[in-house]
Structures are given as structure tokens and as C-alpha cells.
Design a protein around this motif. Structure first.
Motif: not given
Length: 289
Positions: A177-203
Motif C-alpha cells: 500500500q506504499n506510494p508508487v511511481p506512474p510505472s508502478g502499481i501496489n497490490l491494494q490498488t489492484i485488489l480494491s478496484r471498484s469496477n473489477s474487485p479481485m477475489q483473493s485471500p491476500v488481504q
């Protein structure tokens, strides 16, 4: 921010077992785990811990690919790093919120097997995350990516004696959940996308750490038991660069594979007959985006 050791051990016993079925490998992890709030780099701390091993008698030579991997000797997790290291001397930004860990062990392999450790680590972690519902790919050589953006990276460091890899430290940084540059992405952003919430036990960070360590151990165990040829099939199955167009010395080409020593295989097809060449890590940037 804190790291809940109890939650980590519970996650290791549940998620970890599903990833790495070798219970003996997983069982030793808690006893070798060192948690620190701030480190210059987790690799540095791991080397300091491994230095104590230098005072012990040399271990006897073992087969080039041991049937039973002897890992880990030390695992270090830091909440942040002040001088995180990346490939080829690059700095790895390491603020609070990311996963920063290193695994140190004594592989005792031939010196030319060094690149294999990076390859099996990248595949092991990527496969582990995919098993948890997170479709991560591998970008040559050692980056973990999601939809073309960098999620994490791996740094392997080794020490050699008498043409053997006597000690190795594999450092891993994954954006949680750390800040990342434009070329990066963090896992919480991936998991919390409202348009396509991803189901994962990694929380949680603890669950991510358990999955990452289990992936490292699975990758190394698979390499030891099945050899480098089988590992390369696994690695290239997750490589996002296959088929990517590149230009080298003015000639257009296509990425067609990766060699066991980590070189990129490129088929040049323009301005002359088709030719296959090998590009060493650091000689070509495949970029992001």
C-alpha cells in the motif's frame, strides 16, 4: 504500521501450505524469521546474519542440483528500508507500506547456477500470487508486473568460494500500500478496484509475506527437484515479453525466449537474413507501459 507475527505464522500454515507442499521447508521459517522496523536494506541484514556461518566448517560438496534443498538460514522482513537496493546499483524506494524481505541460505551450487536463483524466485513468487487470484506476470528478467506496471522486483546476491555458490541472499520488494511511481502499481490498488474487485485471500501485509516466502521456497524446491529445463518452461509461461517487438542496433526483432543464464533471445528479422541473438541483462531495456 506494524507487522503481526502471529497472523503471519497463521497465514504461512494455511496459504503457505497450499503453495509449497514441502512442510519441512515451511516449518523452519518462523524460527529463522527476523523482524526489524527499519533497515538499510534487508539484504544487508541477511548478509550480516549469514556472516556467522563463515565461522563454521565448510560444508561438503553436494550434487550440482540437490534433491533436498536446505533453506532458509535466515529470513529478514523490514517495515521500511533507508537504502534499498535494486538491480545494477539502482535504488529501490522503500517507504512504509511495502513488503521488503530477504531470504539467505547456503545453496552450494556451481558458480554458473547464479542466474537460476533469480529465475526460480521470480517464477515461484509470480505463480504463488496467481494461485491466490492475482494474475501477475514476469517482465524480463526479474520484475513482477500487473497490466504492464511494476508490482515488485527481485535482487539476488551471492558469495563464491572455490567455484561454488556458498551463500546467497534473495531480496524481494513488493508494493503493498506504499506510494508508487506512474510505472508502478501496489497490490491494494489492484485488489480494491471498484469496477473489477479481485477475489483473493491476500488481504494483509502478513498474508502477502507468507505467500511470497512460500513462493520463494516453492520456486527453489522445484528447481532442485526438476532441474533448470523444467524451470525455464515454467518461467517463460509467465513471461510477458514473448512476442514483444524490439530494436537492436537499428534492426527490428522479436523476443522469442530467455536462456538459463538469463539472456534474452531475440530474432532479428529486418535489414538482412533472420538471425537469433542473445542479449544479456542490462544491455536492453524493455520499458513499461
Amino acid at each position: 504500521m506494524t507487522f503481526d507475527r502471529s497472523r503471519f505464522e497463521t497465514s504461512l500454515a494455511t496459504l503457505g501450505v497450499a503453495i509449497c507442499p514441502d512442510a519441512m521447508l515451511l516449518a523452519v521459517v518462523p524460527a529463522h524469521l527476523h523482524l526489524v522496523e527499519t533497515a538499510t536494506s534487508t539484504n544487508q541484514v541477511a548478509w550480516e546474519r549469514l556472516q556467522q556461518e563463515d565461522e563454521q566448517p565448510d560444508v561438503p560438496d553436494v550434487p550440482d542440483v540437490p534433491d533436498v534443498p536446505d533453506v532458509p538460514d535466515v529470513i529478514v522482513i523490514a517495515l521500511q528500508q533507508t537504502a534499498g537496493r535494486g538491480q545494477r546499483g539502482h535504488q529501490w524506494s522503500s517507504p512504509l507500506g511495502g513488503l521488503y524481505l530477504s531470504l539467505g541460505f547456503t545453496p552450494n551450487l556451481p558458480v554458473d547456477c547464479g542466474p537460476h536463483l533469480t529465475l526460480c524466485s521470480a517464477w515461484g513468487i509470480a505463480a504463488a500470487l496467481r494461485q491466490q487470484g492475482i494474475p501477475v506476470g514476469i517482465k524480463w528478467l526479474n520484475d513482477l508486473v500487473f497490466e504492464g506496471r511494476k508490482l515488485g522486483g527481485i535482487l539476488t546476491e551471492t558469495r563464491i568460494s572455490q567455484q561454488r555458490l556458498r551463500q546467497a541472499v534473495i531480496g524481494v520488494g513488493i508494493n503493498w500500500q506504499n506510494p508508487v511511481p506512474p510505472s508502478g502499481i501496489n497490490l491494494q490498488t489492484i485488489l480494491s478496484r471498484s469496477n473489477s474487485p479481485m477475489q483473493s485471500p491476500v488481504q494483509s501485509l502478513e498474508e502477502l509475506a507468507a505467500v511470497t516466502i512460500a513462493g520463494l521456497l516453492r520456486g527453489y524446491s522445484t528447481y532442485c527437484q526438476q532441474g533448470i529445463d523444467a524451470l525455464m518452461v515454467n518461467y517463460q509461461s509467465l513471461l510477458i515479453n514473448l512476442g514483444q517487438a524490439v530494436t537492436i542496433d537499428g534492426r527490428r526483432g522479436t523476443v522469442i525466449g530467455v536462456s538459463p543464464d538469463g539472456a534474452l533471445q531475440v530474432e532479428l528479422t529486418s535489414a538482412g537474413p533472420s538471425t537469433q541473438i542473445w542479449v544479456k541483462p542490462g544491455e536492453l531495456s524493455l520499458g513499461y507501459g
